[in-house]
Design a protein around this motif. Structure first.
Motif, PDB file in Angstrom:
ATOM      1  N   LEU A  29       1.016  -1.094  -0.042  1.00 32.21           N
ATOM      2  CA  LEU A  29      -0.010   0.183  -0.013  1.00 32.21           C
ATOM      3  C   LEU A  29       0.906   1.364   0.010  1.00 32.21           C
ATOM      4  O   LEU A  29       1.984   1.256   0.911  1.00 32.21           O
ATOM      5  CB  LEU A  29      -1.006   0.065   1.264  1.00 32.21           C
ATOM      6  CG  LEU A  29      -2.000  -0.867   1.226  1.00 32.21           C
ATOM      7  CD1 LEU A  29      -2.838  -0.909   2.677  1.00 32.21           C
ATOM      8  CD2 LEU A  29      -2.883  -0.312   0.372  1.00 32.21           C
ATOM      9  N   ILE A  30       0.534   2.253  -0.785  1.00 32.47           N
ATOM     10  CA  ILE A  30       1.415   3.426  -0.975  1.00 32.47           C
ATOM     11  C   ILE A  30       0.721   4.583  -1.255  1.00 32.47           C
ATOM     12  O   ILE A  30      -0.452   4.494  -1.699  1.00 32.47           O
ATOM     13  CB  ILE A  30       2.598   3.289  -2.101  1.00 32.47           C
ATOM     14  CG1 ILE A  30       1.810   3.302  -3.596  1.00 32.47           C
ATOM     15  CG2 ILE A  30       3.462   2.097  -1.947  1.00 32.47           C
ATOM     16  CD1 ILE A  30       2.734   3.369  -4.682  1.00 32.47           C
ATOM     17  N   ASP A  31       1.235   5.774  -0.888  1.00 31.88           N
ATOM     18  CA  ASP A  31       0.621   7.099  -1.014  1.00 31.88           C
ATOM     19  C   ASP A  31       1.452   7.715  -2.213  1.00 31.88           C
ATOM     20  O   ASP A  31       2.576   8.018  -1.932  1.00 31.88           O
ATOM     21  CB  ASP A  31       0.430   8.046   0.036  1.00 31.88           C
ATOM     22  CG  ASP A  31      -0.016   9.262   0.029  1.00 31.88           C
ATOM     23  OD1 ASP A  31      -0.192   9.780  -1.273  1.00 31.88           O
ATOM     24  OD2 ASP A  31      -0.393   9.974   1.111  1.00 31.88           O
TER      25      ASP A  31
ATOM     26  N   GLU B 120      -2.991   0.161  -3.301  1.00 39.33           N
ATOM     27  CA  GLU B 120      -2.081  -1.064  -3.760  1.00 39.33           C
ATOM     28  C   GLU B 120      -1.290  -0.333  -5.089  1.00 39.33           C
ATOM     29  O   GLU B 120      -1.579   0.560  -5.590  1.00 39.33           O
ATOM     30  CB  GLU B 120      -2.783  -2.256  -4.388  1.00 39.33           C
ATOM     31  CG  GLU B 120      -2.234  -3.183  -4.926  1.00 39.33           C
ATOM     32  CD  GLU B 120      -1.569  -3.121  -6.220  1.00 39.33           C
ATOM     33  OE1 GLU B 120      -0.578  -3.833  -6.615  1.00 39.33           O
ATOM     34  OE2 GLU B 120      -2.081  -2.505  -7.014  1.00 39.33           O
ATOM     35  N   GLU B 121      -0.100  -0.868  -5.021  1.00 40.70           N
ATOM     36  CA  GLU B 121       1.184  -0.246  -5.568  1.00 40.70           C
ATOM     37  C   GLU B 121       0.667   0.186  -7.239  1.00 40.70           C
ATOM     38  O   GLU B 121       0.823   1.277  -7.709  1.00 40.70           O
ATOM     39  CB  GLU B 121       2.288  -0.669  -5.298  1.00 40.70           C
ATOM     40  CG  GLU B 121       3.466   0.184  -6.071  1.00 40.70           C
ATOM     41  CD  GLU B 121       4.999  -0.581  -5.634  1.00 40.70           C
ATOM     42  OE1 GLU B 121       5.854  -0.027  -6.268  1.00 40.70           O
ATOM     43  OE2 GLU B 121       4.880  -1.854  -5.394  1.00 40.70           O
TER      44      GLU B 121
ATOM     45  N   SER C 171      -9.315  -3.938  -0.203  1.00 35.29           N
ATOM     46  CA  SER C 171      -8.383  -4.506  -1.177  1.00 35.29           C
ATOM     47  C   SER C 171      -7.149  -3.523  -1.786  1.00 35.29           C
ATOM     48  O   SER C 171      -6.242  -4.019  -2.171  1.00 35.29           O
ATOM     49  CB  SER C 171      -9.006  -5.131  -2.632  1.00 35.29           C
ATOM     50  OG  SER C 171      -9.529  -4.296  -3.371  1.00 35.29           O
ATOM     51  N   GLY C 172      -7.335  -2.577  -1.515  1.00 33.78           N
ATOM     52  CA  GLY C 172      -6.738  -1.240  -2.110  1.00 33.78           C
ATOM     53  C   GLY C 172      -6.617  -1.229  -3.658  1.00 33.78           C
ATOM     54  O   GLY C 172      -5.913  -0.307  -4.307  1.00 33.78           O
TER      55      GLY C 172
ATOM     56  N   TYR D  88      -7.938   2.892   0.065  1.00 32.92           N
ATOM     57  CA  TYR D  88      -7.931   1.953   1.286  1.00 32.92           C
ATOM     58  C   TYR D  88      -8.768   2.189   2.472  1.00 32.92           C
ATOM     59  O   TYR D  88      -8.676   3.412   2.924  1.00 32.92           O
ATOM     60  CB  TYR D  88      -6.525   1.675   1.488  1.00 32.92           C
ATOM     61  CG  TYR D  88      -6.420   0.462   2.594  1.00 32.92           C
ATOM     62  CD1 TYR D  88      -6.820  -0.962   2.259  1.00 32.92           C
ATOM     63  CD2 TYR D  88      -6.039   0.990   3.597  1.00 32.92           C
ATOM     64  CE1 TYR D  88      -6.720  -1.674   3.252  1.00 32.92           C
ATOM     65  CE2 TYR D  88      -6.055  -0.040   4.854  1.00 32.92           C
ATOM     66  CZ  TYR D  88      -6.320  -1.357   4.676  1.00 32.92           C
ATOM     67  OH  TYR D  88      -6.111  -2.177   5.765  1.00 32.92           O
ATOM     68  N   ARG D  89      -9.641   1.188   2.701  1.00 31.03           N
ATOM     69  CA  ARG D  89     -10.160   1.157   3.827  1.00 31.03           C
ATOM     70  C   ARG D  89     -10.015  -0.136   4.728  1.00 31.03           C
ATOM     71  O   ARG D  89     -10.227  -1.201   4.032  1.00 31.03           O
ATOM     72  CB  ARG D  89     -11.660   1.222   3.859  1.00 31.03           C
ATOM     73  CG  ARG D  89     -12.125   2.784   3.866  1.00 31.03           C
ATOM     74  CD  ARG D  89     -13.577   2.845   3.700  1.00 31.03           C
ATOM     75  NE  ARG D  89     -14.169   3.699   2.759  1.00 31.03           N
ATOM     76  CZ  ARG D  89     -15.235   3.299   1.892  1.00 31.03           C
ATOM     77  NH1 ARG D  89     -15.698   2.422   2.053  1.00 31.03           N
ATOM     78  NH2 ARG D  89     -15.293   4.348   0.940  1.00 31.03           N
TER      79      ARG D  89
END
Length: 188
Positions: free
Chosen positions: A24-26, A43-44, A96-97, A70-71
């Motif tokens: 997971l990324i921002d 998700e990336e 799931s992202g 994402y949650r």
């Protein structure tokens, strides 16, 4: 096709409560959320595709903003009210992202069907598949998806599948039904 991106998540196919996506990324997407807020995470591959999508929209003079990515299962449990617009914990694609809600200033950053008629909403519907996204809950498909029309909710499924689903008008549920039928027929 990468099965991680074609996974069907709904009331019949829930994610485990302890499921947390890898990577997971921002990426610094234009979010209507403060830095550090978990809903800025994706998700990336999804995050990079969303960054390309929003950058392209900005180049075309649009104001597309991310509202929710994402949650966690716990956060979904907090939000769940039993109405048709909020998925039960474990059944939300946000866990799931791979899902992202978008809006724009023209509708006051609300998640509303009116978004579909904005310049941003019209642009998103046309361009999302080019970046691997589908409008996950299309109009007139509630009886299949279990959710009312959500023109703001996109889901990353890869470019080839997004193009296929958009061209055929199939939902992810219909795609999986078709895939399972083919697998069943192949077993004979």
């Amino acid at each position: 096709m990468d099965k991680d991106y074609t996974i069907l998540i709904n009331s019949k196919n829930p994610l485990p409560a302890d499921f947390i996506p890898k990577h997971l990324i921002d990426t610094g997407l234009p979010f209507d959320a403060i830095p550090g807020d978990p809903k800025r995470l994706l998700e990336e591959k999804t995050a990079h595709a969303a960054l390309e999508l929003t950058a392209r929209s900005r180049m075309e003079g649009l104001s597309l903003y991310c509202i929710s990515g994402y949650r966690s299962y716990i956060r979904q449990k907090e939000l769940y009210t039993g109405n048709n617009y909020v998925a039960a914990p474990g059944t939300s694609e946000h866990q799931s992202g791979l899902a992202l809600d978008l809006s724009c200033p023209a509708v006051h950053m609300e998640l509303t069907e009116a978004f579909a008629e904005t310049q941003e909403g019209l642009w998103l519907k046309k361009h999302a598949p080019l970046y691997g996204f589908i409008i996950r809950y299309p109009e007139n498909k509630t009886h299949i998806t279990g959710f009312p029309w959500e023109p703001w909710h996109i889901r990353y499924v890869t470019r080839p599948l997004a193009s296929y689903l958009t061209l055929t008008g199939l939902t992810l549920e219909e795609y999986h039904m078709m895939e399972n039928s083919v697998d069943f027929l192949d077993l004979k």
